[in-house]
Design an enzyme around this catalytic site. Structure first.
Site, mmCIF file in Angstrom:
data_model
loop_
_atom_site.group_PDB
_atom_site.id
_atom_site.type_symbol
_atom_site.label_atom_id
_atom_site.label_comp_id
_atom_site.label_asym_id
_atom_site.label_seq_id
_atom_site.Cartn_x
_atom_site.Cartn_y
_atom_site.Cartn_z
ATOM 1 N N ASN A 66 -19.993 -22.546 62.497
ATOM 2 C CA ASN A 66 -21.331 -23.042 62.177
ATOM 3 C C ASN A 66 -21.338 -24.119 61.097
ATOM 4 O O ASN A 66 -22.359 -24.361 60.452
ATOM 5 C CB ASN A 66 -22.211 -21.861 61.727
ATOM 6 C CG ASN A 66 -21.658 -21.180 60.483
ATOM 7 O OD1 ASN A 66 -20.454 -21.028 60.345
ATOM 8 N ND2 ASN A 66 -22.532 -20.774 59.580
ATOM 9 N N GLU A 67 -20.189 -24.778 60.905
ATOM 10 C CA GLU A 67 -20.046 -25.713 59.781
ATOM 11 C C GLU A 67 -21.158 -26.752 59.710
ATOM 12 O O GLU A 67 -21.642 -27.077 58.626
ATOM 13 C CB GLU A 67 -18.689 -26.434 59.852
ATOM 14 C CG GLU A 67 -17.519 -25.633 59.306
ATOM 15 C CD GLU A 67 -17.017 -24.548 60.259
ATOM 16 O OE1 GLU A 67 -17.596 -24.381 61.349
ATOM 17 O OE2 GLU A 67 -16.034 -23.878 59.907
ATOM 18 N N LEU A 91 -14.887 -19.291 54.736
ATOM 19 C CA LEU A 91 -14.381 -19.813 53.472
ATOM 20 C C LEU A 91 -15.374 -19.508 52.349
ATOM 21 O O LEU A 91 -16.591 -19.528 52.558
ATOM 22 C CB LEU A 91 -14.183 -21.331 53.565
ATOM 23 C CG LEU A 91 -13.251 -21.823 54.678
ATOM 24 C CD1 LEU A 91 -12.910 -23.281 54.437
ATOM 25 C CD2 LEU A 91 -11.995 -20.981 54.788
ATOM 26 N N GLY A 131 -15.007 -19.883 58.840
ATOM 27 C CA GLY A 131 -13.599 -19.538 58.610
ATOM 28 C C GLY A 131 -13.245 -18.154 59.131
ATOM 29 O O GLY A 131 -12.083 -17.898 59.479
HETATM 30 N N1 CO8 Z 1 -18.876 -17.759 50.431
HETATM 31 C C1 CO8 Z 1 -19.312 -17.307 49.233
HETATM 32 N N2 CO8 Z 1 -20.291 -16.405 49.088
HETATM 33 C C2 CO8 Z 1 -20.850 -15.920 50.199
HETATM 34 C C3 CO8 Z 1 -20.454 -16.342 51.474
HETATM 35 C C4 CO8 Z 1 -19.418 -17.318 51.577
HETATM 36 N N3 CO8 Z 1 -18.975 -17.771 52.738
HETATM 37 N N4 CO8 Z 1 -21.208 -15.687 52.396
HETATM 38 C C5 CO8 Z 1 -22.027 -14.886 51.700
HETATM 39 N N5 CO8 Z 1 -21.825 -15.017 50.387
HETATM 40 C C6 CO8 Z 1 -22.486 -14.288 49.298
HETATM 41 C C7 CO8 Z 1 -24.012 -14.427 49.358
HETATM 42 O O1 CO8 Z 1 -24.458 -15.617 48.736
HETATM 43 C C8 CO8 Z 1 -24.423 -13.196 48.607
HETATM 44 O O2 CO8 Z 1 -24.236 -13.426 47.237
HETATM 45 P P1 CO8 Z 1 -25.217 -12.769 46.117
HETATM 46 O O3 CO8 Z 1 -25.084 -11.285 46.316
HETATM 47 O O4 CO8 Z 1 -24.675 -13.259 44.825
HETATM 48 O O5 CO8 Z 1 -26.596 -13.275 46.407
HETATM 49 C C9 CO8 Z 1 -23.393 -12.162 49.037
HETATM 50 O O6 CO8 Z 1 -22.244 -12.904 49.480
HETATM 51 C C10 CO8 Z 1 -23.840 -11.268 50.163
HETATM 52 O O7 CO8 Z 1 -24.305 -12.083 51.235
HETATM 53 P P2 CO8 Z 1 -25.522 -11.647 52.174
HETATM 54 O O8 CO8 Z 1 -26.576 -10.954 51.371
HETATM 55 O O9 CO8 Z 1 -25.936 -12.839 52.958
HETATM 56 O O10 CO8 Z 1 -24.788 -10.550 53.109
HETATM 57 P P3 CO8 Z 1 -25.234 -10.051 54.555
HETATM 58 O O11 CO8 Z 1 -24.431 -8.819 54.810
HETATM 59 O O12 CO8 Z 1 -26.712 -9.974 54.670
HETATM 60 O O13 CO8 Z 1 -24.758 -11.212 55.558
HETATM 61 C C11 CO8 Z 1 -23.205 -12.865 56.357
HETATM 62 C C12 CO8 Z 1 -23.395 -11.466 55.734
HETATM 63 C C13 CO8 Z 1 -23.759 -12.856 57.789
HETATM 64 C C14 CO8 Z 1 -21.719 -13.162 56.397
HETATM 65 C C15 CO8 Z 1 -23.972 -13.896 55.518
HETATM 66 O O14 CO8 Z 1 -23.623 -13.705 54.155
HETATM 67 C C16 CO8 Z 1 -23.676 -15.329 55.864
HETATM 68 O O15 CO8 Z 1 -24.165 -15.826 56.874
HETATM 69 N N6 CO8 Z 1 -22.913 -16.013 55.008
HETATM 70 C C17 CO8 Z 1 -22.610 -17.411 55.176
HETATM 71 C C18 CO8 Z 1 -21.515 -17.610 56.122
HETATM 72 C C19 CO8 Z 1 -21.163 -19.055 56.262
HETATM 73 O O16 CO8 Z 1 -21.980 -19.897 56.603
HETATM 74 N N7 CO8 Z 1 -19.934 -19.384 55.965
HETATM 75 C C20 CO8 Z 1 -19.463 -20.736 56.047
HETATM 76 C C21 CO8 Z 1 -18.384 -20.965 55.060
HETATM 77 S S1 CO8 Z 1 -17.696 -22.576 55.341
HETATM 78 C C22 CO8 Z 1 -16.286 -22.301 56.280
HETATM 79 O O17 CO8 Z 1 -15.826 -21.205 56.453
HETATM 80 C C23 CO8 Z 1 -15.553 -23.488 56.890
HETATM 81 C C24 CO8 Z 1 -15.649 -24.670 56.065
HETATM 82 C C25 CO8 Z 1 -14.847 -25.835 56.592
HETATM 83 C C26 CO8 Z 1 -14.910 -27.000 55.650
HETATM 84 C C27 CO8 Z 1 -14.544 -28.279 56.268
HETATM 85 C C28 CO8 Z 1 -14.916 -29.472 55.413
HETATM 86 C C29 CO8 Z 1 -14.247 -30.753 55.803
#
Ligand code: CO8
Length: 303
Positions: free
Chosen positions: A178-179, A109, A154
């Site tokens: 990994n939430e 997400l 997500g």
């Molecule tokens: N949302 C928004 N922006 C993101 C996300 C994301 N999920 N993931 C990465 N970005 C952004 C980064 O901040 C970065 O932005 P900027 O260039 O402005 O600094 C850009 O995308 C590129 O990211 P990386 O440099 O980290 O890219 P890599 O290729 O090195 O890594 C990964 C890719 C492995 C995907 C890494 O970005 C990562 O681990 N991202 C986080 C993933 C994550 O933890 N997602 C969880 C989202 S929450 C969800 O899906 C479920 C929520 C349920 C809610 C329930 C509540 C009740």
């Protein structure tokens, strides 16, 4: 845009498209010839590219939302529209989902949709997340995830809704729900989808610890079904699809529905309450603080 409004509305895209259909028979929406003709064309929206091969009945959907295919409201809207179009086209029997982005299937997400947003925006976003899950988990098509990069949260959920998961055998990639690492809680239907795939104990441990698995660890617990070299993910998905499509469709679809219906019903009968829970939870100061810290961590890790 009317379609986007429909996805965001309570009745959803199905109702929107149904309204435009001329008849309904055997529970399957029957759409106008013009719409069918449009559906058969391959389509590219800005975040989703669909190539439909009429000769095989298989569509390949490429997620192409740089940098990391995060599931924003716009992305989810396009995704639901594309999936619904394929679902309504009787000649489309299989769907392969893969990524056009290097190293990432989907980052899950879009965190920015959950950070410092109004309750109304959060509610609209969550409805779209539900809609994506409902569309995929209840699809009558064979859906295969060709996971050619990391797939946290997500992204993992999207993969879990598929019938079969093939992942690139690259130890730098990870997949999992990994939430808790963000200080947030995976909702019951994320948990149920995971438990339906890897069982109660694996799910309990994975969710409590917010575990991200390497491809070989994911294969070991059944989170993915097959690992192949990265350059073979899509071809393997295509070969696997041929095997699945050889099974009589009606019997396979009823079986799929039988396996998944209780989980789907649990969300459809609690949809509004689930949205309310999400909004209440995500807008809490303490949760917003956790998300802010996680965003900082993402930026620092990059630096
Ligand atoms: N949302 C928004 N922006 C993101 C996300 C994301 N999920 N993931 C990465 N970005 C952004 C980064 O901040 C970065 O932005 P900027 O260039 O402005 O600094 C850009 O995308 C590129 O990211 P990386 O440099 O980290 O890219 P890599 O290729 O090195 O890594 C990964 C890719 C492995 C995907 C890494 O970005 C990562 O681990 N991202 C986080 C993933 C994550 O933890 N997602 C969880 C989202 S929450 C969800 O899906 C479920 C929520 C349920 C809610 C329930 C509540 C009740």
């Amino acid at each position: 845009m009317a379609l986007r409004a429909a996805v965001r509305s309570k009745c959803g895209l199905s109702a929107f498209l149904s309204q435009r259909s001329s008849c309904s028979s055997h529970g399957r929406v029957c759409v106008s010839p013009v719409l069918i003709a449009q559906q058969r064309n391959n389509s590219t929206s800005s975040k989703i590219k669909v190539d439909f091969d009429q000769s095989t009945g298989v569509a390949v959907m490429r997620l192409q939302s740089p940098p990391v295919n995060s599931l924003s409201l716009d992305f989810l809207t396009e995704f639901c529209i594309a999936t619904e179009k394929l679902e309504l086209d009787k000649s489309c029997r299989g769907l392969i989902i893969t990524s056009s982005q290097p190293r990432v299937f989907s980052a899950g997400l879009d965190i920015m949709e959950m950070y410092q947003k109004s309750p109304e925006s959060c509610a609209e976003f969550w409805r779209a997340v539900q809609e994506m899950w409902l569309k995929l988990y209840s699809s009558s098509m064979v859906v295969i995830a060709a996971i050619n990069g990391s797939s946290p949260a997500g992204g993992c959920l999207m993969s879990l809704t598929c019938d079969y998961r093939i992942m690139a055998d690259n130890p730098r990639y990870s997949i999992g729900l990994n939430e808790t690492q963000l200080g947030i809680v995976a909702p019951f239907w994320f948990k149920d989808t995971m438990a339906n795939t890897v069982g109660h104990r694996n799910t309990e441990m994975a969710l409590e610890l917010g575990l991200l698995y390497t491809p070989s660890e994911a294969l070991k617990i059944g989170l993915v079904d097959q690992l192949v070299p990265e350059d073979q993910v899509l071809t393997t998905a295509t070969q696997t699809m041929t095997k699945w499509l050889a099974i009589p469709a009606h019997a396979r679809q009823i079986t799929k529905s039988m396996m998944r219906k209780p989980t789907i019903d649990k969300l459809t009968s609690n949809r509004e309450a689930d949205i309310q829970n999400f909004v209440t939870f995500i807008t809490k100061d303490s949760i917003q603080k956790s998300i802010g810290m996680y965003l900082e961590m993402l930026k620092k890790r990059k630096g």
